[in-house]
Motif scaffolding. Structure first.
Motif, PDB file in Angstrom:
ATOM      1  N   GLU A 193       3.848   5.535  -5.666  1.00 18.03           N
ATOM      2  CA  GLU A 193       3.822   5.508  -7.139  1.00 18.03           C
ATOM      3  C   GLU A 193       2.725   6.399  -7.683  1.00 18.03           C
ATOM      4  O   GLU A 193       2.907   7.087  -8.688  1.00 18.03           O
ATOM      5  CB  GLU A 193       3.632   4.065  -7.615  1.00 18.03           C
ATOM      6  N   LYS A 194       1.563   6.396  -6.964  1.00 21.77           N
ATOM      7  CA  LYS A 194       0.460   7.244  -7.418  1.00 21.77           C
ATOM      8  C   LYS A 194       0.821   8.716  -7.280  1.00 21.77           C
ATOM      9  O   LYS A 194       0.518   9.536  -8.165  1.00 21.77           O
ATOM     10  CB  LYS A 194      -0.792   6.928  -6.596  1.00 21.77           C
ATOM     11  N   GLU A 195       1.484   9.055  -6.158  1.00 25.30           N
ATOM     12  CA  GLU A 195       1.916  10.447  -5.971  1.00 25.30           C
ATOM     13  C   GLU A 195       2.897  10.858  -7.043  1.00 25.30           C
ATOM     14  O   GLU A 195       2.833  11.970  -7.583  1.00 25.30           O
ATOM     15  CB  GLU A 195       2.567  10.580  -4.588  1.00 25.30           C
ATOM     16  N   ASN A 196       3.839   9.967  -7.350  1.00 20.11           N
ATOM     17  CA  ASN A 196       4.835  10.287  -8.390  1.00 20.11           C
ATOM     18  C   ASN A 196       4.199  10.489  -9.747  1.00 20.11           C
ATOM     19  O   ASN A 196       4.619  11.362 -10.517  1.00 20.11           O
ATOM     20  CB  ASN A 196       5.878   9.154  -8.485  1.00 20.11           C
ATOM     21  N   GLU A 197       3.158   9.688 -10.045  1.00 26.04           N
ATOM     22  CA  GLU A 197       2.474   9.860 -11.322  1.00 26.04           C
ATOM     23  C   GLU A 197       1.743  11.197 -11.396  1.00 26.04           C
ATOM     24  O   GLU A 197       1.708  11.826 -12.454  1.00 26.04           O
ATOM     25  CB  GLU A 197       1.460   8.711 -11.513  1.00 26.04           C
ATOM     26  N   LYS A 202       0.831  -1.208   0.000  1.00 22.17           N
ATOM     27  CA  LYS A 202       0.000   0.000   0.000  1.00 22.17           C
ATOM     28  C   LYS A 202       0.862   1.254   0.000  1.00 22.17           C
ATOM     29  O   LYS A 202       0.572   2.232  -0.701  1.00 22.17           O
ATOM     30  CB  LYS A 202      -0.923  -0.008   1.216  1.00 22.17           C
ATOM     31  N   ILE A 203       1.936   1.233   0.809  1.00 23.82           N
ATOM     32  CA  ILE A 203       2.832   2.395   0.866  1.00 23.82           C
ATOM     33  C   ILE A 203       3.481   2.625  -0.493  1.00 23.82           C
ATOM     34  O   ILE A 203       3.539   3.754  -1.006  1.00 23.82           O
ATOM     35  CB  ILE A 203       3.913   2.181   1.949  1.00 23.82           C
TER      36      ILE A 203
END
Length: 360
Positions: free
Chosen positions: A350-354, A344-345
């Motif tokens: 990864e979502k933040e980076n995208e 989850k972390i």
């Protein structure tokens, strides 16, 4: 406010040692074919202490310790209904309470317990002075003949039972003293971490209880070092009381610092142990079967089984002269949850980076 109460857990452990001692010195409560498991190293030690201890003349009181009904031992139900585990400030205060019990009141509770409270308290009490009605009542219970005989014997000797019960509890307390000395490092590690409100909530969710602990002004909890899965919740006004099995707190809360990954990795580093786990994935097996299927010598097999037991990856069940081994699902769930949190972390990062760095 959250408080740890050691006395309540000690009393709870005495009850489980009593069940081990009196119910055929086995870890299986036979009446409902329900087994309970202790922490593997401690179970072995209890058996050794019991074998070394002198037997007391207490056959007729064994029935009080051996019986489980609706997933609870009689003494657990009796103490919770008569008082509270958490009301005792010392183990000596508990012994004095036992010694001051009215035998008729105790036996009335026990008959009610066996009969699932189908009659009034007065009707059960009347059975103690009417031999024919007592025999008729016991004959209708769903017990084997030996157990029925013990129930009748106990009810016909109420005056002598309290002293013998007290002696039995005191003897089991001596055994628990030795257990705590023998496993002091393990037990002290469990005591070091004061549970948070969130962690207690997670424990209750995992074990099918789901208490809204935030509505209570204070939480008082204790740990059982013998029963590794028990969770009993009880309210007392603005207080919430919890009895947690040591592994219910150790694994199901997913205390990340408490999952010993180094030990886990070491345990799983041998292919033979992996083979044993893969075999047990299809269901429990007894040792001879495992040795034959995997073509492992007995002494080598037991070495690897002990390593898996110490890591809490497998559990045991005793039936007659055979010991059956099976996967311990709680541990694997805890390991799964542990790495799920990592996933989850990573996924969130990864979502933040995208979002910060969108692809052209």
């Amino acid at each position: 406010m959250i408080t740890y109460h050691p006395v309540a857990g000690r009393i709870y452990d005495l009850i489980f040692i009593g069940a081990i001692h009196y119910d055929y010195k086995s870890f299986v409560i036979r009446n409902q074919n329900i087994s309970f498991e202790a922490t593997p190293k401690i179970t072995t030690e209890i058996h050794q202490f019991i074998r070394r201890s002198n037997e007391l003349d207490e056959k007729f009181i064994s029935i009080l310790f051996a019986f489980q009904h609706d997933f609870r031992l009689f003494w657990v139900r009796f103490i919770m209904s008569s008082r509270s585990f958490f009301s005792f400030q010392s183990i000596e205060e508990f012994f004095q309470w036992i010694e001051g019990l009215n035998p008729a009141m105790l036996l009335t509770h026990f008959l009610s317990f066996l009969d699932n409270q189908a009659k009034s308290r007065q009707e059960y009490e009347a059975l103690l002075t009417d031999y024919e009605r007592l025999i008729d009542f016991v004959s209708e219970l769903d017990l084997d003949d030996s157990a029925k005989y013990q129930v009748v014997s106990l009810c016909l000797s109420p005056k002598g039972c309290i002293k013998k019960i007290s002696q039995a509890f005191r003897k089991m307390n001596e055994i628990m003293d030795q257990i705590e000395i023998r496993f002091s490092d393990y037990i002290n590690r469990l005591k070091e971490h004061l549970l948070s409100e969130e962690e207690i909530t997670e424990v209750t969710k995992y074990t099918s209880f789901n208490w809204n602990v935030k509505k209570y002004d204070s939480l008082i909890y204790t740990l059982s070092f013998i029963d590794d899965s028990a969770v009993h919740c009880q309210s007392a006004g603005s207080q919430a009381h919890f009895i947690l099995g040591s592994n219910a707190g150790y694994y199901s809360c997913c205390f990340h610092e408490r999952i010993d990954l180094v030990n886990l990795g070491s345990t799983l580093s041998d292919q033979r142990r992996i083979d044993i786990l893969n075999l047990l994935e299809n269901g429990e097996r007894y040792a001879t079967e495992i040795a034959q299927i995997l073509k492992i010598p007995n002494n080598t097999l037991f070495y690897h089984l002990n390593q898996l037991l110490a890591a809490n990856l497998i559990a045991t069940r005793i039936s007659g002269r055979k010991t059956f081994y099976s996967l311990k699902s709680k541990t694997f769930k805890a390991i799964s949850d542990y790495f799920e949190n990592y996933y989850k972390i990573i996924a969130e990062k990864e979502k933040e980076n995208e979002l910060l760095n969108p692809r052209p």
